[in-house]
Design a protein around this motif. Structure first.
Motif, PDB file in Angstrom:
ATOM      1  N   GLN A 103      33.112  36.888  46.984  1.00 32.79           N
ATOM      2  CA  GLN A 103      33.822  37.006  48.090  1.00 32.79           C
ATOM      3  C   GLN A 103      32.844  37.262  49.640  1.00 32.79           C
ATOM      4  OE1 GLN A 103      34.905  38.716  45.371  1.00 32.79           O
ATOM      5  NE2 GLN A 103      35.918  36.702  44.906  1.00 32.79           N
ATOM      6  N   SER A 108      44.296  39.126  50.002  1.00 34.46           N
ATOM      7  CA  SER A 108      44.515  38.209  48.940  1.00 34.46           C
ATOM      8  C   SER A 108      43.793  38.711  47.620  1.00 34.46           C
ATOM      9  CB  SER A 108      44.154  36.808  49.084  1.00 34.46           C
ATOM     10  OG  SER A 108      42.568  36.888  49.117  1.00 34.46           O
ATOM     11  N   LYS A 109      42.830  39.629  47.793  1.00 32.66           N
ATOM     12  CA  LYS A 109      42.469  40.190  46.801  1.00 32.66           C
ATOM     13  C   LYS A 109      42.690  41.628  46.340  1.00 32.66           C
ATOM     14  CE  LYS A 109      39.517  37.340  45.550  1.00 32.66           C
ATOM     15  NZ  LYS A 109      39.464  36.367  44.014  1.00 32.66           N
ATOM     16  N   GLU A 152      42.641  38.383  55.858  1.00 37.47           N
ATOM     17  CA  GLU A 152      43.480  37.426  54.837  1.00 37.47           C
ATOM     18  C   GLU A 152      42.646  37.583  53.231  1.00 37.47           C
ATOM     19  OE1 GLU A 152      44.798  32.977  54.025  1.00 37.47           O
ATOM     20  OE2 GLU A 152      43.928  33.585  56.136  1.00 37.47           O
ATOM     21  N   LEU A 153      41.335  37.379  53.392  1.00 38.01           N
ATOM     22  CA  LEU A 153      40.674  37.289  52.037  1.00 38.01           C
ATOM     23  C   LEU A 153      40.807  38.664  51.482  1.00 38.01           C
ATOM     24  CD1 LEU A 153      38.697  36.045  50.007  1.00 38.01           C
ATOM     25  CD2 LEU A 153      37.005  36.591  51.512  1.00 38.01           C
TER      26      LEU A 153
END
Length: 628
Positions: free
Chosen positions: A522, A497-498, A493-494
């Motif tokens: 991050q 999202s980037k 997800e991270l």
């Protein structure tokens, strides 16, 4: 008749940006040092742009600080604005630039000098050197004071036979109407030094309350606290803005109509000017297709109304300068407080110097700064620092320090000067450094603090903090290389999202950081460290991991260069005895007298075939010695 006025280890002639670094460096090494200047009120004066830093130059200031010099500390205490340039580009070209309070900068530097142990600051105009047995043993001033020393550093800037030119007016003067140094220039010629005539210039200054700022664009400083010095802990937060405007078609027409009155085009100016900081007349003529040029309005300090008109350097007559100013948006009704002018001065041809900045003709004599053909406060300060270090080390009978091109921009600067020379005022550019990915703003301490400590410029407390930072970087690099990140839902997800693509398998934290969309922040979210990581440590970790491949490639090139640097050339080598060298190469090698094959290969006029012949000759010499 001269009278004996004192004996020192090191004497520094001049107290501009080169002189102050030279004097402070020699004194901090433990050498008893004298600094002589024409006017005590002009110590570290900024006759031109009241700023420090910028592309390449800002990195030099960091390097000066990493070696124990003063410029970074002084601008951190006295700036009115600070900005990091090129933040949208890679780390190799990022650079800090500060707008100075020119009067406070000067006062603070003078105070630092006056408080420095082993350093005496004295007003005096040096006219001759004391030469005994072909070596420099001191100086003699206009008043007949003879000061003796083991080494001397000349840092006379633009004062040597200085002449100010303003329109049809020309008169003998140093910058800002100071007394010039004429007899010392003549004396250097008597000693056999080759001098050249260079030129620089400065723009008009205007009254801030007569500027219509509504027609200009504001240029604020950074919100984030910035500093040049690694030792700075207190930051100036109340910054003053600069302002941007542009020349107009009317400006260009006024200049075109008055070119016959410009000293640059009438033949009055003989000296060569700086290519990368041209006058407005030069810009209008050379770039005739451009409808406008940038003009920055820069305050000269907190307690003055004078504003520096950056980009409008000129030697046009005073009446023309007023018309030019009035044609620029925001300056229609401006009051000109000082006119711009050009200054011509003598410089020493820098190929007459060793890489230590000691002169080849006269042992124990060093030169640094604009006298060596450079432009800019930062280039001067970098040379001054190295000349002061080497003059101090020689006076104390210690081994001198030479920075290589892969060590520092200062190394690039000095190597370019002493190896290639310059036919115009030299300015440092990032493009001059072949290893610029290694010579970054962020890593000056990692490159140079160890060297500064070894020679005695960096004190124990600072060195201890440096070692702690270095250990923290190494520890965090190892941690990220040893940790595997699994493709969990949170991780995917991270990454998405980037703007990245999902992981297909587990990955080392260091490899995930190499992805362009991922930053250290991050990675910390995914695998937080047990202890707090300082921002300067995390910055190094991110840069070293992201650019690992490029850095490794540069380091391999440096290793190849070191092999060439290690192939030393004997001082007494007879180039005429080497068969096969081209006549131009032979002439240039005899003139420069390079210390290594690497330096020889960088001399203009020495081609790869000449380098190969030189290598063979040296190898044969080794074989011959071994067989004896």
């Amino acid at each position: 008749m001269p009278y004996e006025a004192g004996t020192y280890d090191v004497i520094v002639v001049g107290a501009g940006h080169a002189g102050v670094e030279a004097g402070l460096a020699a004194a901090r090494l433990g050498a008893k040092t004298l600094m002589l200047t024409i006017n005590l009120d002009m110590v570290a004066f900024m006759p031109c742009n009241p700023s420090v830093g910028g592309p390449a130059k800002g990195i030099v200031v960091r390097e000066i600080d990493a070696l124990g010099g003063e410029m970074g500390r002084n601008i951190d205490k006295t700036h009115i604005q600070m900005r990091m340039l090129n933040t949208g580009k890679g780390p190799a070209v990022r650079a800090l630039r500060a707008q100075a309070d020119k009067f406070l900068y000067q006062q603070e530097m003078k105070k630092t000098i006056e408080n420095e142990e082993n350093l005496d600051l004295v007003q005096g105009l040096v006219e001759r050197l004391i030469i005994e047995d072909g070596a420099c043993k001191g100086v003699i001033t206009q008043t007949g004071a003879a000061y003796y020393s083991k080494t001397v550093v000349i840092t006379t800037g633009t004062f040597l036979r200085g002449e100010i030119i303003l329109g049809e007016l020309k008169y003998s003067s140093g910058p800002n109407n100071q007394q010039p140094s004429i007899k010392l220039s003549e004396h250097l010629e008597e000693l056999g030094f080759d001098l050249v005539r260079f030129k620089t210039g400065t723009p008009p200054r205007v009254h801030s309350e007569t500027i219509d700022y509504s027609k200009t664009e504001i240029q604020p400083g950074d919100d984030v606290p910035r500093a040049f010095s690694y030792e700075t802990t207190k930051f100036i937060t109340d910054q003053l803005p600069c302002w941007l405007t542009y020349t107009s078609e009317v400006t260009h027409q006024i200049i075109d109509d008055n070119l016959h009155r410009s000293p640059m085009y009438s033949g009055m100016i003989k000296g060569t000017g700086p290519r990368y900081c041209p006058s407005i007349e030069d810009k209008v003529v050379r770039f005739h297709d451009k409808p406008r040029h940038q003009i920055f309005l820069e305050p000269e300090g907190r307690n003055t109304h004078e504003v520096y008109v950056q980009g409008l350097s000129t030697s046009l007559p005073e009446d023309v300068q007023k018309k030019v100013l009035a044609s620029i948006p925001g300056l229609e009704n401006v009051q000109m407080m000082r006119a711009g002018y050009a200054i011509e001065y003598d410089s020493v041809v820098p190929t007459q110097l060793w890489p230590t900045l000691e002169t080849k003709k006269v042992p124990n004599l060093y030169t640094a700064g604009q006298i060596n053909g450079t432009s800019g406060y930062e280039e001067a300060a970098g040379q001054g620092l190295m000349a002061g270090i080497n003059a101090g080390l020689k006076a104390l009978e210690k081994e001198e320090l030479i920075l290589s091109r892969s060590d520092a921009y200062i190394g690039v600067l000095i190597d370019d000067l002493v190896t290639k020379g310059t036919n115009e005022p030299y300015r440092l550019l990032t493009s001059r450094a072949e290893y610029r990915l290694l010579l970054r703003h962020d890593n000056a301490d990692l490159r140079l603090t160890e060297k500064g400590y070894e020679i005695g410029m960096i004190k124990e407390e600072r060195y201890s903090k440096f070692l702690q930072k270095k250990a923290a970087i190494e520890s965090e690099l190892e941690r990220l290389k040893s940790i595997f990140i699994k493709p969990t839902a949170e991780v995917q997800e991270l990454i998405v999202s980037k703007g990245g693509s999902e992981l297909k398998d587990g990955i080392r934290a260091s490899d995930l950081l190499k992805r362009p969309e991922m930053g250290y922040e991050q990675i910390q979210q995914l695998v937080p460290s047990d202890s707090e990581i300082a921002s300067d440590v995390s910055e190094q970790v991110e840069i070293q991991i992201k650019y690992e491949g490029y850095i490794e490639k540069s380091l391999q090139q440096v290793e190849k260069l070191k092999k060439m640097e290690n192939k030393k050339i004997p001082e007494n080598i007879d180039y005429d005895a080497i068969n096969g060298l081209a006549s131009e190469a032979r002439q240039k090698l005899k003139e420069v007298r390079p210390l290594s094959v690497a330096q020889a290969s960088r001399i203009s006029g020495v081609n790869p075939a000449d380098t190969s012949i030189l290598l063979v000759y040296l190898e044969q010499g080794k074989i011959a010695r071994l067989s004896q």
